[in-house]
Design a protein around this motif. Structure first.
Motif, short mmCIF file in Angstrom:
data_model
loop_
_atom_site.label_atom_id
_atom_site.label_comp_id
_atom_site.label_asym_id
_atom_site.label_seq_id
_atom_site.Cartn_x
_atom_site.Cartn_y
_atom_site.Cartn_z
N LEU A 213 0.87 -1.19 -0.06
CA LEU A 213 0.12 -0.11 0.04
C LEU A 213 0.84 1.29 -0.15
O LEU A 213 0.45 2.24 -0.66
CB LEU A 213 -0.77 -0.13 1.28
N LEU A 214 1.76 1.14 0.80
CA LEU A 214 2.77 2.31 0.58
C LEU A 214 3.51 2.65 -0.55
O LEU A 214 3.77 3.53 -1.24
CB LEU A 214 3.93 2.19 1.67
N ALA A 215 3.83 1.55 -1.24
CA ALA A 215 4.41 1.48 -2.39
C ALA A 215 3.54 2.18 -3.60
O ALA A 215 4.14 2.83 -4.34
CB ALA A 215 4.92 -0.09 -2.97
N ILE A 216 2.36 1.80 -3.55
CA ILE A 216 1.32 2.49 -4.37
C ILE A 216 1.36 3.76 -4.40
O ILE A 216 1.22 4.60 -5.21
CB ILE A 216 -0.08 1.76 -4.31
N GLY A 217 1.31 4.30 -3.00
CA GLY A 217 1.15 5.78 -2.87
C GLY A 217 2.61 6.64 -3.32
O GLY A 217 2.54 7.66 -3.78
N SER A 218 3.86 5.97 -2.87
CA SER A 218 4.88 6.47 -3.06
C SER A 218 5.32 6.44 -4.45
O SER A 218 6.18 7.40 -4.83
CB SER A 218 6.02 5.76 -2.01
N LEU A 219 4.74 6.05 -5.25
CA LEU A 219 5.12 5.64 -6.74
C LEU A 219 5.07 6.98 -7.37
O LEU A 219 5.85 7.61 -7.99
CB LEU A 219 4.58 4.54 -7.25
N ALA A 220 3.86 7.63 -6.95
CA ALA A 220 3.39 8.67 -7.67
C ALA A 220 3.90 9.93 -6.87
O ALA A 220 4.45 10.90 -7.36
CB ALA A 220 1.81 8.97 -7.68
N GLY A 221 4.01 9.87 -5.40
CA GLY A 221 4.49 10.80 -4.80
C GLY A 221 6.12 11.37 -4.99
O GLY A 221 6.18 12.42 -5.02
N GLY A 222 6.84 10.41 -5.33
CA GLY A 222 8.20 10.18 -5.48
C GLY A 222 8.51 11.38 -6.67
O GLY A 222 9.23 12.15 -6.80
N TYR A 223 7.97 10.84 -7.84
CA TYR A 223 7.87 11.82 -9.19
C TYR A 223 7.46 12.99 -8.93
O TYR A 223 8.15 13.80 -9.49
CB TYR A 223 7.05 11.07 -10.21
N LEU A 224 6.17 13.26 -8.25
CA LEU A 224 5.60 14.55 -8.18
C LEU A 224 6.68 15.48 -7.21
O LEU A 224 7.10 16.66 -7.38
CB LEU A 224 4.29 14.54 -7.56
N GLY A 225 7.12 14.91 -6.19
CA GLY A 225 8.22 15.59 -5.31
C GLY A 225 9.49 16.01 -6.13
O GLY A 225 9.78 17.03 -5.64
N SER A 226 9.80 15.14 -7.10
CA SER A 226 10.98 15.78 -7.70
C SER A 226 10.75 16.83 -8.60
O SER A 226 11.62 17.92 -8.61
CB SER A 226 11.46 14.64 -8.61
N HIS A 227 9.62 17.15 -9.08
CA HIS A 227 9.20 18.30 -9.74
C HIS A 227 8.93 19.56 -8.86
O HIS A 227 9.39 20.70 -9.06
CB HIS A 227 7.97 18.02 -10.71
N ILE A 228 8.40 19.31 -7.71
CA ILE A 228 8.29 20.30 -6.78
C ILE A 228 9.57 20.74 -6.20
O ILE A 228 10.09 21.95 -6.22
CB ILE A 228 7.53 19.60 -5.58
N GLY A 229 10.66 19.68 -5.84
CA GLY A 229 11.82 20.20 -5.48
C GLY A 229 12.61 20.51 -6.26
O GLY A 229 13.77 21.82 -5.99
N ARG A 230 12.37 20.53 -7.55
CA ARG A 230 13.11 21.22 -8.73
C ARG A 230 12.89 22.80 -8.72
O ARG A 230 13.70 23.52 -9.39
CB ARG A 230 12.94 20.76 -9.93
N ARG A 231 11.42 23.16 -8.34
CA ARG A 231 11.05 24.61 -8.65
C ARG A 231 11.11 25.17 -7.30
O ARG A 231 10.86 26.50 -7.42
CB ARG A 231 9.65 24.36 -9.27
#
Length: 254
Positions: A213-231
């Protein structure tokens, strides 16, 4: 069918994935949720490490542009040191009483928050004393090697605040933009957690439902976070990292 608590774990994984790729305190969010489900602490820690792997993976993919700016020898060295260090962390987790290393963790996180906050000033001082052209540090010092490996140990043992620690180590040891350091931090913790997870699968008790269940959520969260962190501007990102690290340390001291 998913139950209410299942959705809570997925949401925690999503939030933790974002934190993995930004401020580096993912376990601050996901680990307490697993504890609240009644999962024993060591099992929760192991399941949490495995469940957040997809978030680190997608976060690293999201930072691929920044990672190209890191000299290949440095990338290889950081991955290797974190991977080897995490083995030591797994040994500590499974062999020592739970409170031994954890008692030191909040103080380590607070110290690294201080380092992250003061990093620009310290880096300027180090550059002024550097023998390299223009004072730019493009290779790792013995101290940076050591503390990178030590952060890998901590990541394999528990991991809450490991991202903050890695940001401090890499930010002080190398002259790279903060967004690039964030990408390298995300990749290094991915390496550490892959090794730790491989060992856990063989010898540790795992709650596979929670991990999935954590994996399902973190899959999308990690990618979104990288775009947030870049900006996020460097100064604001540094401030958020320090605040998140202080919150993590205070909660761990309770």
């Amino acid at each position: 069918m998913l139950r209410g608590m299942d959705l809570a774990v997925i949401a925690a994984g999503f939030g933790a994935g974002i934190l993995t790729s930004t401020v580096g305190v993912a376990s601050l969010l996901s680990f307490p949720v697993l504890i609240a489900l009644g999962i024993p602490p060591v099992v929760a820690n192991v399941s949490n490490t495995i469940g957040l792997l997809p978030g680190s993976l997608t976060g690293s993919i999201g930072y691929r542009r920044e990672l190209r700016e890191v000299p290949r020898p440095i990338t290889i060295a950081v991955i290797a040191l974190c991977s080897v260090g995490s083995i030591g962390g797994v040994v500590l987790l499974l062999a020592l009483p739970p409170g031994v290393f954890a008692a030191l963790a909040p103080w380590l996180i607070l110290f690294t928050c201080l380092i992250v906050g003061a990093q620009p000033r310290i880096s300027r001082w180090l550059r002024a004393r550097s023998d390299q052209p223009h004072g730019l540090r493009t290779s790792m010092s013995p101290a940076t090697y050591f503390f990178t490996a030590l952060t890998g140990v901590y990541g394999g043992y528990f991991g809450a605040g490991a991202g903050v620690m890695m940001m401090a180590v890499l930010g002080l040891g190398l002259d790279l933009e903060l967004r690039v350091v964030n990408g390298l931090k995300t990749l290094s913790l991915l390496a550490a957690n892959v090794v730790a997870s491989a060992i856990f699968v063989v010898i540790a008790d795992i709650n596979w439902r929670a991990a999935a269940l954590l994996a399902i959520g973190s899959l999308a969260g990690g990618y979104l976070g990288s775009h947030i962190g870049r900006r996020i501007p460097g100064g604001l990102l540094r401030t958020l990292i320090v605040i998140a690290g202080i919150i993590a340390a205070v909660l761990m001291l309770r």
